[in-house]
Design an enzyme around this catalytic site. Structure first.
Site, PDB file in Angstrom:
ATOM      1  N   GLY A   1       0.793  -1.230   0.000  1.00 12.73           N
ATOM      2  CA  GLY A   1       0.000   0.000   0.000  1.00 12.73           C
ATOM      3  C   GLY A   1       0.816   1.266   0.000  1.00 12.73           C
ATOM      4  O   GLY A   1       0.271   2.361   0.064  1.00 12.73           O
TER       5      GLY A   1
ATOM      6  N   GLU B   1      -5.410  -3.801  -5.173  1.00 11.09           N
ATOM      7  CA  GLU B   1      -4.432  -4.900  -5.207  1.00 11.09           C
ATOM      8  C   GLU B   1      -5.012  -6.148  -4.545  1.00 11.09           C
ATOM      9  O   GLU B   1      -4.862  -7.268  -5.056  1.00 11.09           O
ATOM     10  CB  GLU B   1      -3.140  -4.469  -4.503  1.00 11.09           C
ATOM     11  CG  GLU B   1      -2.376  -3.416  -5.295  1.00 11.09           C
ATOM     12  CD  GLU B   1      -1.193  -2.820  -4.565  1.00 11.09           C
ATOM     13  OE1 GLU B   1      -0.337  -2.230  -5.227  1.00 11.09           O
ATOM     14  OE2 GLU B   1      -1.122  -2.926  -3.325  1.00 11.09           O
TER      15      GLU B   1
END
Ligand SMILES: O=C(CO)[C@H](O)[C@H](O)COP(=O)(O)O
Length: 219
Positions: free
Chosen positions: A95, A103
């Site tokens: 992140g 993702e």
């Protein structure tokens, strides 16, 4: 080799995992940028990619690689992405590029998660890298207090709005010894969209670039 060269090295190494003729899941970040460039140069034919961010979508499109919506696929054989930290069990923190929610969504579609990283990302225990958490903006103050209760100091990532319209808290001071339990727990907190611990969606394989070349870790 410097860090950029190691990223290029693992980006090229990941080509071995691209299932020719099949749709590929593609992550986000500077290491993935190297992979996308290597994929475009390789001549490997894929019908398209499911992308985890606007950033990767633009790079794929620039190379003429078709980008498909996640809703158009039911399964991907392989998802290739980087990490901010990975431990010896394949658990990751992700992140740093603020793309963690998409993702995780694309990783969830995939049978195999191939993590590409330079050796500096391998850690004993997750948590030294500030943990990214995508949140609903209204919850920022309350979530900051909740992280403080478990020893974390949360800081709003200034000026960042995610592809989903969320904000990012970066949390320092944590030592994440039980990533599965931590992910379960924090995901329940109201206002959390996605916590950047990838334990339920851990790596299957990590291609780790170091001074001696690429090491393959299997989990
Ligand atoms: O999770 C990510 C983006 O949200 C990236 O995979 C992570 O930040 C690693 O990035 P880089 O390859 O630039 O070091």
């Amino acid at each position: 080799m410097n860090q950029d060269q190691l990223k290029q090295l693992v980006g090229r190494a990941a080509l071995d995992y691209v299932p020719a003729g099949q749709i590929l899941g593609v992550g986000t970040g500077s290491t993935v940028d190297c992979f996308i460039d290597a994929l475009a140069a390789s001549g490997i034919q894929i019908p398209g990619a499911v992308s985890s961010s606007e950033r990767s979508t633009q790079r794929l499109a620039k190379h003429g690689i078709k980008v498909l919506d996640a809703a158009e696929v039911t399964r991907l054989a392989v998802y290739i992405d980087g990490a901010d930290e990975i431990d010896g069990r394949g658990f990751m923190v992700k992140g740093g590029g603020a793309a963690l929610t998409r993702e995780k969504i694309v990783a969830d579609l995939a049978d195999q998660f191939v993590c590409i990283a330079d050796a500096s990302k391998l850690v004993q225990t997750l948590g030294a890298f500030p943990l990214p958490v995508e949140i609903i903006p209204m919850a920022a103050a309350q979530l900051t207090r909740r992280f403080a209760e478990i020893g974390g100091k949360a800081q709003l990532r200034g000026g960042v709005v995610t592809d989903n319209g969320g904000h990012i808290l970066d949390v320092t001071g944590l030592s994440i010894t039980d990533p599965l339990a931590f992910e379960n727990d924090v995901n329940q907190w109201p206002g959390v969209v996605t916590v950047g611990v990838f334990a339920h969606h851990k790596a299957s394989v990590c291609l780790l670039g170091g001074a001696d070349g690429v090491k393959t870790l299997k989990f």
